[in-house]
Design a protein around this motif. Sequence first.
Motif, PDB file in Angstrom:
ATOM      1  N   PRO A   1       0.809  -1.226   0.000  1.00 13.09           N
ATOM      2  CA  PRO A   1       0.000   0.000   0.000  1.00 13.09           C
ATOM      3  C   PRO A   1       0.841   1.275   0.000  1.00 13.09           C
ATOM      4  CG  PRO A   1      -0.915  -1.608   1.525  1.00 13.09           C
ATOM      5  CD  PRO A   1       0.401  -2.161   1.059  1.00 13.09           C
ATOM      6  N   SER A   2       2.000   1.227   0.662  1.00 13.20           N
ATOM      7  CA  SER A   2       2.843   2.418   0.709  1.00 13.20           C
ATOM      8  C   SER A   2       3.419   2.770  -0.656  1.00 13.20           C
ATOM      9  CB  SER A   2       3.982   2.228   1.710  1.00 13.20           C
ATOM     10  OG  SER A   2       4.759   1.087   1.378  1.00 13.20           O
TER      11      SER A   2
ATOM     12  N   TYR B   1       1.696   2.953  -3.400  1.00 12.34           N
ATOM     13  CA  TYR B   1       0.750   3.910  -3.981  1.00 12.34           C
ATOM     14  C   TYR B   1       1.024   5.318  -3.444  1.00 12.34           C
ATOM     15  CZ  TYR B   1      -1.964  -0.151  -5.549  1.00 12.34           C
ATOM     16  OH  TYR B   1      -2.366  -1.311  -6.156  1.00 12.34           O
TER      17      TYR B   1
END
Length: 419
Positions: free
Chosen positions: A22-23, A25
Amino acid sequence: MTDDAGGPAAASAAGDRDTVAPSSYALVVLGAVSYLLLMANWFALAAFLEPIGEGLGLSDAQSGALVGAVPLTYVPLSLLSGLALDRIGARRGIALAVGIFGVAQLLRSATTGFAGMLATTVFFAVGATGITFGLPKLVASVFPSRLLGTMSTVYILGSYAGTATAYSVGRAILGPELGGWRPTFRVLGAAALAFLVVWVPVAAWHGRRHGTPYGDDADSEFSLGSLRADVAQVFSHRVMRLLVVVGTVYLLLTHSLQGWLPTLAGARGATTARAATVATLFVVGQAAGTIVVPPLSDRLKRRRGAVVACGGAALVGLVGLGVGGGVLAASAAAVVVGTGVGGVSPLVRAIPTEIEEIGPGLTATAVSLVFAVGELGGFFGPFLVGGLRDLTGSFLPGIALLAVGALAMVAAGLRLPEV
């Protein structure tokens, strides 16, 4: 700050080729902010060109040289920048690039003549190449191929926002509030350097935690043999030669229409405000194409069809621009052309990564090749459109030239394999 694909987290990510942290993104969103800052600083010169010309005592030719200095510097510098980025990695490269163009903008705010402004603008271009080629490298390193078009859209939209910021915030708000172009340049340059306070620790943490799961630059060296091998590998690939054609036309259309659309609309009876609206609609079309085409291409797994469709849209829009007689027709045509140009913009940055012989490891070199040649079109396009108008008194020959370019994009797209 690390760009190596080391550590257990990177190994785990490499084991599952569709896993995206997720990081990652968030990192690309931050990358889009770096592009926004680049374009806001870049186009501040064009936004304040009249008061800068008056303040420094510039001729029209000198002013034109300053506006064209950054694109022209891309021609000799692009390939070197791409080769360097493939070796130092995207995270470090973007940090270095932001530092360079931020310092250059501060230096530009203090110049007192043409020579100083030209030198600092060329220095600015060095940093600009690092963002242009570093962001495709970043996306290719942390995202799988199925998301390359979509994630390229994110940072391209940042570039559009930056261009708009230069005019709507820099020229319209900061200039009057701060008292001119010099303090505005200082604020924009300082904003770029302040961004590093966020980028450096976030990128360093992400590098340690996730590495580069979809591409590794750790084995690349700065030896002459390594540089030659990379250049030869990129230059010799048939798909890259076709992408150079597509990229050249993309830059030809972008720079020519950005420069001449307001004048063309004015020649057809538009007021100054209406002419500016026509130019804005071209940017709106670009944004629409950027948002729609690459994600759709990702979903359908069709790159060739997307490039052909973008070239076709540009061709249809240019025909409409040529045969349409009024401002309304020019407005509609500008949107259609912009959609084609905006749609192909992320694709010329994403497709090289999907070529097996190139991949994420040589993405920056491959994209830099497209721009090294393509910026010749970006430089000579506006010149030829203006020159043909001087010779004939009409924009039609210039529009016809651009239409031939769009047709060349379609032809090159039809020959692209589905990578």
